[in-house]
Write a protein that holds these residues in place. Structure first.
Motif, mmCIF file in Angstrom:
data_model
loop_
_atom_site.group_PDB
_atom_site.id
_atom_site.type_symbol
_atom_site.label_atom_id
_atom_site.label_comp_id
_atom_site.label_asym_id
_atom_site.label_seq_id
_atom_site.Cartn_x
_atom_site.Cartn_y
_atom_site.Cartn_z
ATOM 1 N N LEU A 1 0.827 -1.204 0.000
ATOM 2 C CA LEU A 1 0.000 0.000 0.000
ATOM 3 C C LEU A 1 0.866 1.261 0.000
ATOM 4 O O LEU A 1 0.585 2.221 -0.719
ATOM 5 C CB LEU A 1 -0.949 0.000 1.193
ATOM 6 C CG LEU A 1 -2.081 -1.021 1.152
ATOM 7 C CD1 LEU A 1 -2.805 -1.072 2.495
ATOM 8 C CD2 LEU A 1 -3.050 -0.712 0.027
ATOM 9 N N GLU A 2 1.935 1.251 0.789
ATOM 10 C CA GLU A 2 2.835 2.403 0.825
ATOM 11 C C GLU A 2 3.456 2.650 -0.549
ATOM 12 O O GLU A 2 3.531 3.794 -1.014
ATOM 13 C CB GLU A 2 3.934 2.190 1.862
ATOM 14 C CG GLU A 2 3.436 2.275 3.277
ATOM 15 C CD GLU A 2 4.471 1.863 4.316
ATOM 16 O OE1 GLU A 2 5.666 1.697 3.964
ATOM 17 O OE2 GLU A 2 4.094 1.704 5.489
ATOM 18 N N GLY A 3 3.878 1.586 -1.218
ATOM 19 C CA GLY A 3 4.454 1.727 -2.558
ATOM 20 C C GLY A 3 3.467 2.302 -3.554
ATOM 21 O O GLY A 3 3.816 3.158 -4.370
ATOM 22 N N GLN B 1 3.084 6.453 -5.504
ATOM 23 C CA GLN B 1 2.938 6.709 -6.935
ATOM 24 C C GLN B 1 1.722 7.572 -7.268
ATOM 25 O O GLN B 1 1.604 8.063 -8.377
ATOM 26 C CB GLN B 1 2.830 5.393 -7.690
ATOM 27 C CG GLN B 1 4.057 4.523 -7.554
ATOM 28 C CD GLN B 1 3.857 3.153 -8.169
ATOM 29 O OE1 GLN B 1 2.932 2.927 -8.931
ATOM 30 N NE2 GLN B 1 4.730 2.226 -7.829
ATOM 31 N N ILE B 2 0.833 7.768 -6.306
ATOM 32 C CA ILE B 2 -0.389 8.533 -6.543
ATOM 33 C C ILE B 2 -0.132 9.993 -6.202
ATOM 34 O O ILE B 2 0.406 10.304 -5.135
ATOM 35 C CB ILE B 2 -1.561 7.984 -5.691
ATOM 36 C CG1 ILE B 2 -1.866 6.544 -6.092
ATOM 37 C CG2 ILE B 2 -2.798 8.857 -5.851
ATOM 38 C CD1 ILE B 2 -2.913 5.877 -5.222
ATOM 39 N N LYS B 3 -0.506 10.881 -7.094
ATOM 40 C CA LYS B 3 -0.362 12.315 -6.837
ATOM 41 C C LYS B 3 -1.267 12.696 -5.675
ATOM 42 O O LYS B 3 -2.374 12.178 -5.537
ATOM 43 C CB LYS B 3 -0.764 13.117 -8.073
ATOM 44 C CG LYS B 3 0.129 12.881 -9.259
ATOM 45 C CD LYS B 3 -0.379 13.655 -10.444
ATOM 46 C CE LYS B 3 0.397 13.284 -11.683
ATOM 47 N NZ LYS B 3 -0.161 13.891 -12.878
ATOM 48 N N GLU C 1 -10.270 11.108 2.444
ATOM 49 C CA GLU C 1 -10.010 10.607 3.792
ATOM 50 C C GLU C 1 -8.526 10.392 4.067
ATOM 51 O O GLU C 1 -8.102 10.367 5.218
ATOM 52 C CB GLU C 1 -10.769 9.305 4.045
ATOM 53 C CG GLU C 1 -10.233 8.138 3.223
ATOM 54 C CD GLU C 1 -11.021 6.869 3.422
ATOM 55 O OE1 GLU C 1 -10.549 5.989 4.149
ATOM 56 O OE2 GLU C 1 -12.114 6.779 2.853
ATOM 57 N N LEU C 2 -7.708 10.258 3.021
ATOM 58 C CA LEU C 2 -6.273 10.039 3.219
ATOM 59 C C LEU C 2 -5.478 11.331 3.267
ATOM 60 O O LEU C 2 -4.354 11.358 3.774
ATOM 61 C CB LEU C 2 -5.715 9.147 2.105
ATOM 62 C CG LEU C 2 -6.256 7.728 2.050
ATOM 63 C CD1 LEU C 2 -5.613 6.957 0.912
ATOM 64 C CD2 LEU C 2 -6.064 7.013 3.369
ATOM 65 N N GLY D 1 -8.296 4.144 -10.412
ATOM 66 C CA GLY D 1 -8.685 4.743 -11.688
ATOM 67 C C GLY D 1 -9.515 3.786 -12.507
ATOM 68 O O GLY D 1 -9.827 2.671 -12.082
ATOM 69 N N PRO D 2 -9.857 4.234 -13.724
ATOM 70 C CA PRO D 2 -10.714 3.416 -14.593
ATOM 71 C C PRO D 2 -10.058 2.067 -14.934
ATOM 72 O O PRO D 2 -8.862 2.006 -15.220
ATOM 73 C CB PRO D 2 -10.880 4.258 -15.855
ATOM 74 C CG PRO D 2 -10.274 5.585 -15.567
ATOM 75 C CD PRO D 2 -9.456 5.477 -14.326
ATOM 76 N N ASP D 3 -10.851 1.026 -14.863
ATOM 77 C CA ASP D 3 -10.417 -0.332 -15.210
ATOM 78 C C ASP D 3 -9.238 -0.836 -14.384
ATOM 79 O O ASP D 3 -8.502 -1.703 -14.823
ATOM 80 C CB ASP D 3 -10.079 -0.419 -16.708
ATOM 81 C CG ASP D 3 -11.252 -0.064 -17.598
ATOM 82 O OD1 ASP D 3 -12.388 -0.413 -17.227
ATOM 83 O OD2 ASP D 3 -11.036 0.571 -18.647
ATOM 84 N N GLN D 4 -9.021 -0.281 -13.198
ATOM 85 C CA GLN D 4 -7.945 -0.720 -12.310
ATOM 86 C C GLN D 4 -8.533 -0.937 -10.927
ATOM 87 O O GLN D 4 -9.430 -0.211 -10.508
ATOM 88 C CB GLN D 4 -6.855 0.349 -12.236
ATOM 89 C CG GLN D 4 -6.266 0.697 -13.567
ATOM 90 C CD GLN D 4 -4.793 0.383 -13.613
ATOM 91 O OE1 GLN D 4 -4.194 0.031 -12.610
ATOM 92 N NE2 GLN D 4 -4.216 0.509 -14.770
#
Length: 86
Positions: free
Chosen positions: A33-35, A39-41, A48-49, A72-75
Motif C-alpha cells: 500500500l505504501e508503494g 505513486q499517486i499524486k 479521507e487520506l 482509476g478506470p479499469d484498475q
C-alpha cells in the motif's frame, strides 16, 4: 464469548488488475500500500487520506478501515482478511 482469533487480521488475500490473487501478511500488505500511495499524486488521493501527514499513516488507515483503493478506470486493488488455519 467470541474467540479473539476471529478478530486477528494477520493474513490477507489481495486482488489487483491483471494479477493472480496473492496471500500477504499484514506487514507485506502495508508495504504494498505504501508503494502504491507513493505513486499517486496527492491531489488524486481519496479525501479521507489527505488528512494524514505520512504515507505510512495513510497505508495503516487503509489497512484498518478499508478493503479497496480506487486506482482509476479499469484498475482495482482489493484486500480481504483471511484465516489460514482453523
Amino acid at each position: 464469548m467470541a474467540d479473539s482469533l476471529m478478530y486477528q487480521e494477520d493474513n490477507f488475500i489481495v486482488l489487483e488488475t491483471n494479477e493472480t490473487e496473492k496471500f500477504l501478511t499484514a506487514p507485506e500488505l502495508l508495504e504494498k500500500l505504501e508503494g502504491i500511495l507513493q505513486q499517486i499524486k496527492s491531489e488524486d488521493l481519496p479525501a479521507e487520506l489527505k488528512k494524514f501527514d505520512s504515507i505510512q499513516a495513510q497505508a495503516k488507515h487503509l489497512l484498518d478501515t478499508s478493503c479497496e483503493l480506487d486506482l482509476g478506470p479499469d484498475q482495482y486493488l482489493q484486500w480481504y482478511a483471511v484465516r489460514l488455519e482453523k
